[in-house]
Each structure stands twice: as structure tokens, then as C-alpha cells.
Design an enzyme around this catalytic site. Structure first.
Site, mmCIF file in Angstrom:
data_model
loop_
_atom_site.group_PDB
_atom_site.id
_atom_site.type_symbol
_atom_site.label_atom_id
_atom_site.label_comp_id
_atom_site.label_asym_id
_atom_site.label_seq_id
_atom_site.Cartn_x
_atom_site.Cartn_y
_atom_site.Cartn_z
ATOM 1 N N PRO A 278 0.888 -1.391 0.083
ATOM 2 C CA PRO A 278 0.233 -0.160 0.041
ATOM 3 C C PRO A 278 1.305 1.249 -0.143
ATOM 4 O O PRO A 278 0.919 2.231 0.712
ATOM 5 C CB PRO A 278 -1.178 -0.386 1.179
ATOM 6 N N CYS A 279 1.532 1.117 -1.080
ATOM 7 C CA CYS A 279 2.298 2.446 -1.545
ATOM 8 C C CYS A 279 1.634 3.739 -1.293
ATOM 9 O O CYS A 279 1.659 5.246 -0.365
ATOM 10 C CB CYS A 279 2.967 2.408 -1.790
ATOM 11 N N HIS A 280 0.534 3.456 -1.817
ATOM 12 C CA HIS A 280 -0.284 4.810 -1.224
ATOM 13 C C HIS A 280 -0.824 5.569 0.099
ATOM 14 O O HIS A 280 -1.588 6.762 0.494
ATOM 15 C CB HIS A 280 -2.251 4.903 -1.825
#
Length: 175
Positions: free
Chosen positions: A141-143
């Protein structure tokens, strides 16, 4: 191989494409239709090939797009989906960053580049570079990694980062 599937979430179409052999080599998605998805597929293909991951564009049905979708809607925890990732072409440092992020930063929360860097005893720039090269968006989940001063950038579009955080119920970072 590549598997592509269309889903609906929050009244929007999302196209999810997954490159795979035995496990997932890369994920991309589009909220802007199939044509834009093809651009994203070409970008991901280029990233994987630069990392010496062979990519086969032959379409084959797979459960992987549905698994990515289930992570997106919260039916599968991100950390539980790590087992589906090949990590081929990913550096040991990037793998460590992706695993720590995925295990420590849960759905509905965010972390700054600096905070994640501190957890990893590295620099915020190194974390940012790993996020930019993440071949597994949504699962890794780089967001959820944001600037101290605001949302920050996101590949392919900042609007996508905002949408993903809204789906997860994150407040205060999506405006």
C-alpha cells in the site's frame, strides 16, 4: 502471463491487470478505462523488464485480479496477500520496505515518508524511491505513505492515491 479484469467500486469502474507466472510479478490498475489501462500495462512491463523479469503478454484467466480487488475492498488484509507476490526483480532493500509497510501500516491509516524511513533506519528519499518503483500497488500500500505536509505524489495519478485512501476511510489526507 497477464490477467485483466474489470470491477466496480464506489460507483466507479476499476480495471486491474496482473502479470504473473507462479506468483504475482506486477500489478497495475486504471480508474480511467481500458485504454488507459493499456498505457499502465506498458509502463509496468517496461519496469519489470528493466529489472530482468521476463514478461509474457499472453492473456490467461487467473484469480489474481480478484485477489487484488479483495485487498482493495478490505476482504483480504494486505499482509495476508504478500504470499502471492514473487518479489522477482525487487532489491532486498525494496522487499524489506514493502514488507514493513504492508505489515505495519494498516488499512485506514497513513504514515509519512520520514516515519517509515525511521522504522527502517534509512532516509525518506530512499523510501520514496522504493515507493515509486513498487510493482505491487494496492497489495503493497504505497498510497498510504504521505508527505508530512500533505498527500504527496502517486504513480500514475495523485487522484488515484486520494481515491484509494477514501476507499479505506482515511480522513484528513484526501482533500
Amino acid at each position: 502471463m497477464i490477467s485483466i479484469e474489470k470491477f466496480e467500486i464506489f460507483g466507479r469502474e476499476i480495471w486491474i491487470a496482473v502479470f504473473f507466472e507462479e506468483k504475482i510479478d506486477g500489478v497495475t490498475f486504471s480508474l480511467d478505462g481500458c485504454e488507459y489501462l493499456m498505457e499502465r500495462i506498458n509502463s509496468l512491463k517496461a519496469l519489470l523488464e528493466r529489472r530482468n523479469v521476463s514478461v509474457n503478454l499472453a492473456e490467461e484467466k487467473s484469480d489474481y485480479p480478484k485477489i487484488v480487488y479483495n485487498v482493495l475492498v478490505g476482504d483480504i488484509e494486505n499482509q495476508d496477500a504478500l504470499r502471492f507476490l514473487s518479489f522477482r526483480g525487487v532489491t532486498p532493500f525494496e522487499k524489506k520496505v514493502y514488507e514493513v509497510l504492508t505489515k505495519k501500516v494498516k488499512r485506514g491509516s497513513v504514515i509519512t515518508y520520514g516515519e517509515l524511513a525511521k522504522m527502517l533506519s534509512t532516509s525518506p528519499r530512499a523510501v520514496g524511491n522504493a515507493m515509486k518503483r513498487n510493482p505491487y500497488p494496492i497489495i503493497v500500500p504505497c498510497h498510504r505513505v504521505v508527505l508530512k505536509s500533505g498527500l504527496g505524489d502517486y504513480t500514475p495519478k495523485r487522484e488515484y492515491k486520494q481515491f484509494l485512501l477514501e476507499i479505506e476511510g482515511v480522513k484528513g489526507w484526501t482533500s
